[in-house]
Design an enzyme around this catalytic site. Structure first.
Site, mmCIF file in Angstrom:
data_model
loop_
_atom_site.group_PDB
_atom_site.id
_atom_site.type_symbol
_atom_site.label_atom_id
_atom_site.label_comp_id
_atom_site.label_asym_id
_atom_site.label_seq_id
_atom_site.Cartn_x
_atom_site.Cartn_y
_atom_site.Cartn_z
ATOM 1 N N PRO A 149 0.822 -1.222 0.000
ATOM 2 C CA PRO A 149 0.000 0.000 0.000
ATOM 3 C C PRO A 149 0.855 1.272 0.000
ATOM 4 C CG PRO A 149 -0.876 -1.584 1.567
ATOM 5 C CD PRO A 149 0.454 -2.126 1.107
ATOM 6 N N TYR A 150 1.979 1.226 0.705
ATOM 7 C CA TYR A 150 2.860 2.406 0.743
ATOM 8 C C TYR A 150 3.495 2.628 -0.630
ATOM 9 C CZ TYR A 150 6.541 5.582 2.473
ATOM 10 O OH TYR A 150 7.378 6.658 2.676
#
Ligand SMILES: NC(=O)c1ccc[n+]([C@@H]2O[C@H](COP(=O)([O-])OP(=O)(O)OC[C@H]3O[C@@H](n4cnc5c(N)ncnc54)[C@H](O)[C@@H]3O)[C@@H](O)[C@H]2O)c1
Length: 243
Positions: free
Chosen positions: A146-147
């Site tokens: 997600p990052y």
């Protein structure tokens, strides 16, 4: 205007920008840290205001921009730096809630900030916006998916906003930040012991950056010294992307 100013790169930027004569408006969620930093800057002869807020809330960021206009008359530059990481587990092991938080803080946060900043800068006839991306905005570095996705999106928002506002004297750039010794990095290393060796293995300069080394690049992009740079993603990462 500097977001995520309560620690790390944002706090280093606040000190540096103020040393160079900027009147700074600091925001983050932690009141105590912001108050202490604003006091330190004012005691050193600089000008600083602070507003607590969450970049995930559009109204909070509107309030920060409003404070900059009320206190200092205009908004020349913005460093949208607040961010949050996820440790590098496999995607199926990362809870949905972590995905939502990381996307909200890193992507919606930049979105919320830029929309209010752009209005103020359009009214003022000029401006420079700098968004904190990451090497993870260009590569899968080993941190959480997600990052990686969120920082790719920050670079996309940066290019799109640069293209939108370029004809109205507003520049928008991003920083591809490499491994930097801050609270965020300390927490990543705590959750993934030894992970820094993976980061250093990729880099030419095999060490952490100090937050001030990133802040200096942000200062340059915020200032007129970079007047012909827009839509760019500037690597400040010890050569990680070069090899
Ligand atoms: N440290 C690194 O190695 C590294 C590498 C690449 C990119 N970055 C990016 O640099 C930026 C600054 O991080 P840092 O390393 O200085 O870490 P940090 O944890 O010291 O600072 C992050 C700042 O963002 C603030 N923040 C987090 N969530 C927020 C929210 N919802 N609303 C308002 N403020 C919020 C925190 O309070 C803090 O002030 C982040 O965008 C991060 O993703 C850091």
């Amino acid at each position: 205007m500097i977001t995520g100013a309560s620690s790390g790169i944002g706090a280093a930027a606040a000190r540096l920008f103020a040393q160079h004569g900027a009147h700074v408006v600091l925001t983050a969620r932690r009141q105590k840290q912001l108050a202490a930093l604003a006091e330190e800057i004012e005691a050193g002869g600089g000008r600083a205001a602070y507003v607590t807020g969450d970049v995930r809330r559009s109204r909070d960021m509107e309030h920060v921009v409003g404070t900059a206009l009320d206190r200092f008359g205009r908004l020349d530059a913005a460093f949208n730096n607040a961010g949050q990481a996820t440790p590098g587990r496999d995607p199926h092991e990362i809870p949905d809630g972590d995905y939502d938080t990381v996307m909200d803080v890193n992507v919606r946060g930049v979105w919320n900030c830029m929309r209010h900043q752009a209005r103020a800068m359009l009214a003022g006839g000029r401006g420079s916006i700098v968004n904190t991306a990451s090497v993870a905005g260009l590569l899968a570095t080993g941190v959480g998916a997600p990052y990686v996705a969120a920082k790719h999106a920050v670079i996309g928002l940066t290019k799109a906003a640069a293209a939108s506002y370029g004809d109205r004297n507003i520049r928008v750039n991003a920083l591809a930040v490499g491994s930097t010794l801050t609270e965020m990095m300390e927490s990543v290393v705590e959750q993934m012991p030894g992970v820094e060796q993976t980061f250093f293995a990729r880099a030419i300069q095999k060490r952490f950056a100090a937050p001030a080394e990133i802040a200096r690049a942000a200062l340059w992009l915020c200032s007129d010294a970079s007047s012909f740079v827009t839509g760019a993603t500037l690597p400040v990462e010890g050569g990680t992307l070069a090899v």
